[in-house]
Design a protein around this motif. Sequence first.
Motif, PDB file in Angstrom:
ATOM      1  N   HIS A  83       0.832  -1.203   0.000  1.00  0.00           N
ATOM      2  CA  HIS A  83       0.000   0.000   0.000  1.00  0.00           C
ATOM      3  C   HIS A  83       0.866   1.253   0.000  1.00  0.00           C
ATOM      4  CE1 HIS A  83      -3.557   2.428   0.855  1.00  0.00           C
ATOM      5  NE2 HIS A  83      -2.844   3.047   1.795  1.00  0.00           N
ATOM      6  N   PHE A  84       2.039   1.183   0.617  1.00  0.00           N
ATOM      7  CA  PHE A  84       2.938   2.325   0.751  1.00  0.00           C
ATOM      8  C   PHE A  84       4.203   2.146  -0.088  1.00  0.00           C
ATOM      9  CE2 PHE A  84       0.611   1.969   4.806  1.00  0.00           C
ATOM     10  CZ  PHE A  84      -0.014   3.213   4.829  1.00  0.00           C
ATOM     11  N   ALA A  85       4.102   1.450  -1.199  1.00  0.00           N
ATOM     12  CA  ALA A  85       5.281   1.093  -1.988  1.00  0.00           C
ATOM     13  C   ALA A  85       6.149   2.297  -2.352  1.00  0.00           C
ATOM     14  CB  ALA A  85       4.869   0.341  -3.252  1.00  0.00           C
ATOM     15  N   GLY A  86       5.552   3.373  -2.842  1.00  0.00           N
ATOM     16  CA  GLY A  86       6.320   4.555  -3.231  1.00  0.00           C
ATOM     17  C   GLY A  86       7.072   5.174  -2.064  1.00  0.00           C
ATOM     18  N   PRO A  87       6.362   5.586  -1.009  1.00  0.00           N
ATOM     19  CA  PRO A  87       7.065   6.190   0.126  1.00  0.00           C
ATOM     20  C   PRO A  87       8.119   5.274   0.747  1.00  0.00           C
ATOM     21  CG  PRO A  87       4.731   6.663   0.283  1.00  0.00           C
ATOM     22  CD  PRO A  87       4.909   5.696  -0.847  1.00  0.00           C
ATOM     23  N   LEU A  88       7.827   3.994   0.849  1.00  0.00           N
ATOM     24  CA  LEU A  88       8.810   3.065   1.417  1.00  0.00           C
ATOM     25  C   LEU A  88      10.065   3.013   0.551  1.00  0.00           C
ATOM     26  CD1 LEU A  88       6.488   0.169   2.627  1.00  0.00           C
ATOM     27  CD2 LEU A  88       7.831   1.708   4.075  1.00  0.00           C
ATOM     28  N   ALA A  89       9.893   3.010  -0.759  1.00  0.00           N
ATOM     29  CA  ALA A  89      11.040   2.974  -1.669  1.00  0.00           C
ATOM     30  C   ALA A  89      11.862   4.261  -1.563  1.00  0.00           C
ATOM     31  CB  ALA A  89      10.569   2.759  -3.106  1.00  0.00           C
ATOM     32  N   TRP A  90      11.210   5.408  -1.480  1.00  0.00           N
ATOM     33  CA  TRP A  90      11.929   6.680  -1.391  1.00  0.00           C
ATOM     34  C   TRP A  90      12.718   6.769  -0.089  1.00  0.00           C
ATOM     35  CZ3 TRP A  90       6.558   9.045  -2.407  1.00  0.00           C
ATOM     36  CH2 TRP A  90       6.211   8.876  -3.744  1.00  0.00           C
ATOM     37  N   ILE A  91      12.095   6.359   1.003  1.00  0.00           N
ATOM     38  CA  ILE A  91      12.781   6.409   2.295  1.00  0.00           C
ATOM     39  C   ILE A  91      13.945   5.415   2.311  1.00  0.00           C
ATOM     40  CG2 ILE A  91      12.560   6.030   4.785  1.00  0.00           C
ATOM     41  CD1 ILE A  91       9.600   7.025   4.487  1.00  0.00           C
ATOM     42  N   ARG A  92      13.726   4.221   1.759  1.00  0.00           N
ATOM     43  CA  ARG A  92      14.800   3.213   1.716  1.00  0.00           C
ATOM     44  C   ARG A  92      15.975   3.708   0.880  1.00  0.00           C
ATOM     45  NH1 ARG A  92      16.332  -0.087   5.248  1.00  0.00           N
ATOM     46  NH2 ARG A  92      18.420   0.168   4.554  1.00  0.00           N
ATOM     47  N   THR A  93      15.695   4.363  -0.238  1.00  0.00           N
ATOM     48  CA  THR A  93      16.761   4.924  -1.071  1.00  0.00           C
ATOM     49  C   THR A  93      17.560   5.958  -0.292  1.00  0.00           C
ATOM     50  OG1 THR A  93      15.560   4.506  -3.123  1.00  0.00           O
ATOM     51  CG2 THR A  93      17.242   6.239  -3.190  1.00  0.00           C
ATOM     52  N   MET A  94      16.862   6.813   0.461  1.00  0.00           N
ATOM     53  CA  MET A  94      17.530   7.801   1.300  1.00  0.00           C
ATOM     54  C   MET A  94      18.409   7.104   2.335  1.00  0.00           C
ATOM     55  SD  MET A  94      15.962  10.154   4.279  1.00  0.00           S
ATOM     56  CE  MET A  94      15.848   8.627   5.200  1.00  0.00           C
ATOM     57  N   GLN A  95      17.859   6.089   3.002  1.00  0.00           N
ATOM     58  CA  GLN A  95      18.619   5.355   4.013  1.00  0.00           C
ATOM     59  C   GLN A  95      19.857   4.706   3.394  1.00  0.00           C
ATOM     60  OE1 GLN A  95      15.447   2.771   5.323  1.00  0.00           O
ATOM     61  NE2 GLN A  95      14.937   4.084   7.059  1.00  0.00           N
ATOM     62  N   ASP A  96      19.693   4.102   2.236  1.00  0.00           N
ATOM     63  CA  ASP A  96      20.825   3.454   1.565  1.00  0.00           C
ATOM     64  C   ASP A  96      21.893   4.469   1.181  1.00  0.00           C
ATOM     65  OD1 ASP A  96      19.526   1.011   1.825  1.00  0.00           O
ATOM     66  OD2 ASP A  96      18.876   0.941  -0.280  1.00  0.00           O
ATOM     67  N   THR A  97      21.475   5.645   0.750  1.00  0.00           N
ATOM     68  CA  THR A  97      22.427   6.683   0.362  1.00  0.00           C
ATOM     69  C   THR A  97      23.230   7.167   1.569  1.00  0.00           C
ATOM     70  OG1 THR A  97      21.009   7.369  -1.468  1.00  0.00           O
ATOM     71  CG2 THR A  97      22.656   8.964  -0.710  1.00  0.00           C
ATOM     72  N   LEU A  98      22.583   7.275   2.720  1.00  0.00           N
ATOM     73  CA  LEU A  98      23.281   7.711   3.938  1.00  0.00           C
ATOM     74  C   LEU A  98      24.258   6.651   4.443  1.00  0.00           C
ATOM     75  CD1 LEU A  98      20.380   9.457   5.860  1.00  0.00           C
ATOM     76  CD2 LEU A  98      22.272  10.539   4.633  1.00  0.00           C
ATOM     77  N   ARG A  99      24.028   5.403   4.085  1.00  0.00           N
ATOM     78  CA  ARG A  99      24.932   4.291   4.404  1.00  0.00           C
ATOM     79  C   ARG A  99      25.251   4.185   5.891  1.00  0.00           C
ATOM     80  NH1 ARG A  99      29.080   3.687  -0.466  1.00  0.00           N
ATOM     81  NH2 ARG A  99      29.418   1.805   0.712  1.00  0.00           N
ATOM     82  N   GLY A 100      24.258   4.496   6.741  1.00  0.00           N
ATOM     83  CA  GLY A 100      24.454   4.348   8.176  1.00  0.00           C
ATOM     84  C   GLY A 100      25.259   5.452   8.824  1.00  0.00           C
ATOM     85  N   ASP A 101      25.619   6.476   8.069  1.00  0.00           N
ATOM     86  CA  ASP A 101      26.395   7.584   8.612  1.00  0.00           C
ATOM     87  C   ASP A 101      25.449   8.724   8.965  1.00  0.00           C
ATOM     88  OD1 ASP A 101      28.068   9.699   9.230  1.00  0.00           O
ATOM     89  OD2 ASP A 101      29.231   9.588   7.364  1.00  0.00           O
ATOM     90  N   PHE A 102      25.148   8.879  10.264  1.00  0.00           N
ATOM     91  CA  PHE A 102      24.208   9.891  10.726  1.00  0.00           C
ATOM     92  C   PHE A 102      24.929  11.119  11.258  1.00  0.00           C
ATOM     93  CE2 PHE A 102      21.502   6.570   9.974  1.00  0.00           C
ATOM     94  CZ  PHE A 102      21.651   5.506  10.849  1.00  0.00           C
ATOM     95  N   SER A 103      26.201  11.246  10.941  1.00  0.00           N
ATOM     96  CA  SER A 103      26.964  12.405  11.401  1.00  0.00           C
ATOM     97  C   SER A 103      26.408  13.670  10.752  1.00  0.00           C
ATOM     98  CB  SER A 103      28.443  12.248  11.044  1.00  0.00           C
ATOM     99  OG  SER A 103      28.618  12.277   9.629  1.00  0.00           O
ATOM    100  N   PHE A 104      26.547  14.784  11.450  1.00  0.00           N
ATOM    101  CA  PHE A 104      26.045  16.039  10.908  1.00  0.00           C
ATOM    102  C   PHE A 104      26.670  16.374   9.551  1.00  0.00           C
ATOM    103  CE2 PHE A 104      26.318  20.792  10.762  1.00  0.00           C
ATOM    104  CZ  PHE A 104      25.018  20.979  10.317  1.00  0.00           C
ATOM    105  N   PRO A 105      27.985  16.199   9.369  1.00  0.00           N
ATOM    106  CA  PRO A 105      28.536  16.503   8.036  1.00  0.00           C
ATOM    107  C   PRO A 105      27.877  15.677   6.923  1.00  0.00           C
ATOM    108  CG  PRO A 105      30.315  16.351   9.628  1.00  0.00           C
ATOM    109  CD  PRO A 105      29.065  15.889  10.334  1.00  0.00           C
ATOM    110  N   ASN A 106      27.574  14.409   7.177  1.00  0.00           N
ATOM    111  CA  ASN A 106      26.925  13.584   6.160  1.00  0.00           C
ATOM    112  C   ASN A 106      25.469  14.003   5.953  1.00  0.00           C
ATOM    113  OD1 ASN A 106      27.253  11.414   4.232  1.00  0.00           O
ATOM    114  ND2 ASN A 106      25.812  10.269   5.507  1.00  0.00           N
TER     115      ASN A 106
END
Length: 133
Positions: A83-106
């Motif tokens: 039901h939420f395929a689009g939003p889930l994909a967009w958020i997952r892409t964002m998460q993948d791009t951040l690669r687990g780095d939540f530092s302020f510079p990233n």
Amino acid sequence: MSSDPASSGSSTTSPSGTADYPTAEAAPGAAMPQVRDAFAVLQATYNDGCTTPGNCEYFLTRVLTNLDDLYNSMKASPKGSGHFAGPLAWIRTMQDTLRGDFSFPNLKRHQKLLLGTRDKVNTWMQSHPDDYR
């Protein structure tokens, strides 16, 4: 902290002291917020931004955390992930791009992606037939 945030199973500590996804842990025994409630919290970020001196790190971390919370609420929704395929994909892409780095510079480096993801999700939610406004 991991020396290689891109490696599987590794994480980097976020400014708030949490690691890996989700960026914020729920209280033990706490119910998963409903999608509508998680979305309302995300919408509140529209009243904030990086324009206030010293606020940018808090703001970007907040947007990230709110998107992660919405992602988890959508995944747990009785309507199902499809039901939420689009939003889930967009958020997952964002998460993948951040690669687990939540530092302020990233987060600052990916500010356009964070806010763009928030905006796409907002547009989808507001125009969806279930009316999540």
